[in-house]
Write a protein that holds these residues in place. Structure first.
Motif, PDB file in Angstrom:
ATOM      1  N   UNK A 144      -7.046   1.131  -6.583  1.00  0.00           N
ATOM      2  CA  UNK A 144      -7.279   2.256  -6.553  1.00  0.00           C
ATOM      3  C   UNK A 144      -6.048   3.588  -6.594  1.00  0.00           C
ATOM      4  N   UNK A 145      -5.594   4.578  -7.272  1.00  0.00           N
ATOM      5  CA  UNK A 145      -4.922   5.711  -7.488  1.00  0.00           C
ATOM      6  C   UNK A 145      -5.314   6.726  -6.807  1.00  0.00           C
ATOM      7  N   UNK A 146      -4.216   7.415  -5.801  1.00  0.00           N
ATOM      8  CA  UNK A 146      -4.426   8.658  -4.092  1.00  0.00           C
ATOM      9  C   UNK A 146      -3.354   9.044  -4.520  1.00  0.00           C
ATOM     10  N   UNK A 147      -3.876  10.226  -3.945  1.00  0.00           N
ATOM     11  CA  UNK A 147      -2.709  10.932  -2.965  1.00  0.00           C
ATOM     12  C   UNK A 147      -2.591  11.316  -1.972  1.00  0.00           C
ATOM     13  N   UNK A 148      -2.254  11.003  -1.055  1.00  0.00           N
ATOM     14  CA  UNK A 148      -2.512  11.360   0.078  1.00  0.00           C
ATOM     15  C   UNK A 148      -3.427  11.019   0.478  1.00  0.00           C
ATOM     16  N   UNK A 149      -4.411   9.408   0.208  1.00  0.00           N
ATOM     17  CA  UNK A 149      -5.882   9.246   0.599  1.00  0.00           C
ATOM     18  C   UNK A 149      -6.485  10.218   0.037  1.00  0.00           C
TER      19      UNK A 149
ATOM     20  N   UNK B   6      -1.126   2.885   1.087  1.00  0.00           N
ATOM     21  CA  UNK B   6      -1.162   3.640   1.892  1.00  0.00           C
ATOM     22  C   UNK B   6      -1.111   3.618   3.672  1.00  0.00           C
ATOM     23  N   UNK B   7      -0.778   4.624   4.160  1.00  0.00           N
ATOM     24  CA  UNK B   7      -0.808   4.434   5.140  1.00  0.00           C
ATOM     25  C   UNK B   7      -2.267   5.618   5.682  1.00  0.00           C
ATOM     26  N   UNK B   8      -3.156   5.046   6.985  1.00  0.00           N
ATOM     27  CA  UNK B   8      -3.959   5.917   7.387  1.00  0.00           C
ATOM     28  C   UNK B   8      -5.203   5.989   6.277  1.00  0.00           C
TER      29      UNK B   8
ATOM     30  N   UNK C 118      -2.586  -0.858   4.544  1.00  0.00           N
ATOM     31  CA  UNK C 118      -2.363  -0.061   4.943  1.00  0.00           C
ATOM     32  C   UNK C 118      -0.949  -0.046   6.270  1.00  0.00           C
ATOM     33  N   UNK C 119      -0.166   0.398   6.285  1.00  0.00           N
ATOM     34  CA  UNK C 119       1.308   0.756   6.945  1.00  0.00           C
ATOM     35  C   UNK C 119       2.143   1.725   6.407  1.00  0.00           C
ATOM     36  N   UNK C 120       2.449   2.521   7.669  1.00  0.00           N
ATOM     37  CA  UNK C 120       3.751   3.387   7.208  1.00  0.00           C
ATOM     38  C   UNK C 120       4.096   3.920   6.436  1.00  0.00           C
ATOM     39  N   UNK C 121       4.706   1.973   5.822  1.00  0.00           N
ATOM     40  CA  UNK C 121       6.051   2.226   5.248  1.00  0.00           C
ATOM     41  C   UNK C 121       5.396   2.327   3.830  1.00  0.00           C
ATOM     42  N   UNK C 122       3.724   2.474   3.367  1.00  0.00           N
ATOM     43  CA  UNK C 122       3.450   2.757   2.296  1.00  0.00           C
ATOM     44  C   UNK C 122       3.287   4.463   1.661  1.00  0.00           C
ATOM     45  N   UNK C 123       3.403   5.349   2.618  1.00  0.00           N
ATOM     46  CA  UNK C 123       2.869   6.658   3.165  1.00  0.00           C
ATOM     47  C   UNK C 123       3.148   6.944   1.739  1.00  0.00           C
ATOM     48  N   UNK C 124       4.454   7.472   1.801  1.00  0.00           N
ATOM     49  CA  UNK C 124       4.743   7.778   0.338  1.00  0.00           C
ATOM     50  C   UNK C 124       4.773   6.177  -1.181  1.00  0.00           C
ATOM     51  N   UNK C 125       3.842   7.432  -1.865  1.00  0.00           N
ATOM     52  CA  UNK C 125       4.317   6.436  -2.924  1.00  0.00           C
ATOM     53  C   UNK C 125       5.805   5.889  -3.669  1.00  0.00           C
TER      54      UNK C 125
ATOM     55  N   UNK D 171      14.251   6.924  -1.359  1.00  0.00           N
ATOM     56  CA  UNK D 171      13.533   7.498  -0.554  1.00  0.00           C
ATOM     57  C   UNK D 171      13.351   8.929  -0.577  1.00  0.00           C
ATOM     58  N   UNK D 172      11.572   9.103  -0.354  1.00  0.00           N
ATOM     59  CA  UNK D 172      10.905  10.464  -0.463  1.00  0.00           C
ATOM     60  C   UNK D 172      11.792  11.540   0.269  1.00  0.00           C
ATOM     61  N   UNK D 173      12.186  12.288  -0.598  1.00  0.00           N
ATOM     62  CA  UNK D 173      12.419  13.715   0.770  1.00  0.00           C
ATOM     63  C   UNK D 173      11.435  14.756   0.843  1.00  0.00           C
ATOM     64  N   UNK D 174      10.424  14.591  -0.275  1.00  0.00           N
ATOM     65  CA  UNK D 174       9.077  15.912   0.299  1.00  0.00           C
ATOM     66  C   UNK D 174       8.537  15.507  -1.468  1.00  0.00           C
ATOM     67  N   UNK D 175       7.655  17.114  -1.071  1.00  0.00           N
ATOM     68  CA  UNK D 175       7.105  17.713  -2.453  1.00  0.00           C
ATOM     69  C   UNK D 175       7.304  18.381  -3.111  1.00  0.00           C
ATOM     70  N   UNK D 176       6.645  19.109  -3.935  1.00  0.00           N
ATOM     71  CA  UNK D 176       6.594  20.410  -4.590  1.00  0.00           C
ATOM     72  C   UNK D 176       5.489  20.902  -5.404  1.00  0.00           C
ATOM     73  N   UNK D 177       5.075  21.855  -4.850  1.00  0.00           N
ATOM     74  CA  UNK D 177       3.991  22.447  -5.490  1.00  0.00           C
ATOM     75  C   UNK D 177       4.510  23.095  -7.047  1.00  0.00           C
ATOM     76  N   UNK D 178       3.659  22.594  -8.173  1.00  0.00           N
ATOM     77  CA  UNK D 178       3.319  22.879  -9.440  1.00  0.00           C
ATOM     78  C   UNK D 178       2.566  23.660  -9.526  1.00  0.00           C
ATOM     79  N   UNK D 179       3.383  24.187 -10.959  1.00  0.00           N
ATOM     80  CA  UNK D 179       2.098  25.872 -11.220  1.00  0.00           C
ATOM     81  C   UNK D 179       0.237  25.350 -10.976  1.00  0.00           C
TER      82      UNK D 179
END
Lengths: 337, 256
Positions: A7-12, A37-39, A59-66, A180-188
């Motif tokens: 089940x693919x998801x982005x932040x739930x 994922x996490x939560x 369900x683990x904080x270590x899997x919070x980011x893909x 390491x996941x540093x963050x996210x940026x929105x695209x257009x």
């Protein structure tokens, strides 16, 4: 046959093609949904409601980011004990990553982007487009488990059955970290062409509105882009009224009219919406390859000989700068907007 | 910085490709470097320009794959290697990835390995990730930007929802998306250099491995079902009339 579905998801927030994959698995027997994922326990509940019989939940904080390495190791470690016959993924960026790595871990192969699955002698034979949709290949994998990613919108979404439940099993995460996941940026514009039920696309022709006078001080190229942007505004308005997404031909993207995220075709997105409206697109072979599996195609072009009309159900030979806004108004009236 | 870039020779995207006797045929249409691989060559050259080092272009294929390598040389790659062996047939992505990983090991000391996001013939987009998995390197695929500082690299990966910003240590595998920026054209000097280049061929014996075993097979290719549509042209006295007619038809057909 035992099928696992990732089940693919982005932040739930799940990608709808995940449920389509659950529906495919149900045709072959029992389905185990894989939720990492996490939560993400709510996603596990949802998986039951879309037909999963069992959910394996890490369900683990270590899997919070893909992170593909951690997710693939978590999945592969489960397979050695669970032995599914088939693992399905939606064809998404993450689905491809995971299918690719899991296949290496399990000494199996991957068939990517299937649009049809058939059972032959207990093995799945997948049909998938190659050469950007110009051809179809029937593919089989001799190793086990068979690993297949499914193209979004190629299979029906199963019925949502609120309250349906099944066996939930919690499994440990393998938090192997190479990145390491540093963050996210929105695209257009958050374009999701592959999930869109309706797409309105523009081509080179969108920049040719003779009725417009560009502001003073622009050079020729800037004036062309300014014209194109006015034109794409009309395309976007029609897409918005229909609740659809805006697409573009490669020519329009290469000319700098709209960002690449909108490109439909062999080197862009391959799409199959219910309705595809092509405006000012002549229908180059690489564009047709990317949208020919759309259910209903409408073409608006001033050139009656344009190849796009050969794949269109409805055609309008005329000035898109008049037709498109009129169409927007006509739909507004009819759809009560 | 020791950089390699993998390239493939494919039929041009403008080619009309059809299935003939179960095989892909594209008539007289030209073969070109896979368009995505040009972005990979561009990214490789930018890293070399920023940090020094060498760029080696590598292709697996028959003699005609040298044309893709020459394109990479003409863009500015320092040297090229063709990997070719009669035992390499009908390879699936995992078999190719095992071969690619062996090539990376044989080259030795590689810091960055670049790929296009996928080849426009097979359209799999799996080999970069699979090669990384076999090597135990980070798979920084679908990269829209790449920044190296010391031995750390930061990339923006393109996902459905937007970009994920990821950092990792080198060596790493990268695949490039179009947002990275337009690849450069081959220079006149580059084309001259490429035309004279001696491109060595490595065989499986040179790599010291047996041919990897494919598990996925695709015995035949078929033409997609033709769209049995007859285009109905909508006409009218005004744009408004045409639009109203078209909207009514689409609503009546429950397309919406």
């Amino acid at each position: 046959m035992k099928t696992w579905v990732y089940i693919d998801h982005f932040q739930g927030q799940e990608l709808p093609a995940s449920w389509e994959a659950v529906g495919v698995g149900k045709k072959f027997g029992l389905v185990t949904a894989i939720v990492f994922g996490s939560g993400v326990e709510p996603l596990a509940k949802k998986a039951f409601e879309y037909g999963a019989d069992e959910v394996l939940l890490a369900d683990d904080p270590a899997l919070a980011d893909f992170r593909p390495e951690a997710f693939a190791s978590t999945l592969s470690s489960l397979v050695s004990s669970g032995t599914p016959d088939l693992i399905l993924f939606p064809t998404t960026a993450r689905g491809r990553d995971l299918a690719a790595m899991t296949a290496i871990d399990l000494n199996s192969g991957v068939i990517v982007d299937a649009v049809a699955l058939d059972l032959e002698d207990g093995k799945v034979v997948a049909t998938r487009p190659v050469f950007g949709g110009k051809l179809l290949a029937k593919m089989a994998c001799s190793a086990s488990p068979q690993i297949i990613t499914l193209r979004g919108r190629a299979f029906p979404k199963p019925e949502h059955q609120p309250g349906r439940s099944g066996t939930l099993t919690k499994v440990p995460a393998k938090a192997e970290a190479l990145t390491r996941v540093e963050g996210y940026a929105a695209t257009e514009g958050g374009v999701s062409l592959t999930d869109a039920g309706i797409i309105v696309s523009g081509g080179r022709g969108v920049s040719n509105n003779p009725a417009l006078t560009p502001p003073a001080g622009l050079d020729e190229k800037q004036a062309e882009i300014w014209r194109a942007q006015q034109g794409f505004k009309l395309i976007g308005e029609l897409a918005a009224v229909l609740g659809g997404a805006m697409g573009a031909s490669r020519a329009a993207v290469d000319a700098g009219y709209v960002p690449y995220a909108h490109q439909v075709g062999q080197t862009g997105k391959i799409v199959s919406p219910d309705l595809y409206i092509a405006c000012g697109i002549s229908g180059a072979i690489q564009h047709l390859a990317g949208m020919r599996s759309s259910k209903t195609i409408v073409a608006i072009n001033k050139d009656a000989e344009a190849p796009i009309f050969q794949v269109a159900r409805y055609g309008v030979v005329g000035d898109l700068f008049q037709i498109v806004p009129a169409l927007t108004e006509a739909f507004k009236k009819r759809l009560g907007k | 910085m020791k950089i390699i870039v993998f390239v493939k020779q494919v039929p041009d995207s403008a080619a009309k490709v059809t299935a003939e006797n179960g095989q892909a045929a594209w008539g007289e249409a030209p073969m070109v470097i896979n368009p995505w691989d040009e972005y990979a060559v561009e990214a490789a050259l930018q890293q070399k320009e920023a940090h020094g080092g060498t760029v080696t272009a590598i292709s697996i294929g028959s003699e005609n794959a040298k044309e893709a390598l020459k394109h990479a040389l003409a863009m500015g790659a320092d040297d090229a290697i063709l990997v070719s062996d009669p035992a390499l047939k009908n390879l699936d992505t995992q078999a190719i990835a095992r071969l690619l990983a062996a090539i990376v090991q044989k080259v030795g000391g590689v810091d960055m390995a670049f790929f296009g996001r996928q080849a426009i013939d097979g359209d799999s987009g799996l080999t970069p990730t699979q090669t990384a998995r076999i090597l135990g390197w980070p798979a920084l695929t679908l990269a829209a930007s790449i920044k190296v500082e010391g031995s750390t690299v930061t990339v923006e990966r393109s996902f459905e929802e937007g970009r994920q910003i990821v950092s990792a240590n080198l060596p790493a595998v990268f695949s490039l998306v179009k947002d990275f920026g337009e690849p450069r054209y081959p220079s006149f000097m580059g084309i001259r250099k490429a035309s004279r280049a001696e491109i060595p061929t490595w065989t499986l014996a040179d790599l010291g491995i047996a041919a990897p075993t494919p598990v996925v097979s695709w015995p035949t290719l078929i033409n997609p079902p033709s769209r049995e549509v007859k285009c109905e042209f909508i006409t009218g006295a005004s744009a408004q009339e045409i639009a109203e007619k078209l909207a009514d038809k689409l609503i009546a057909e429950k397309v919406l």
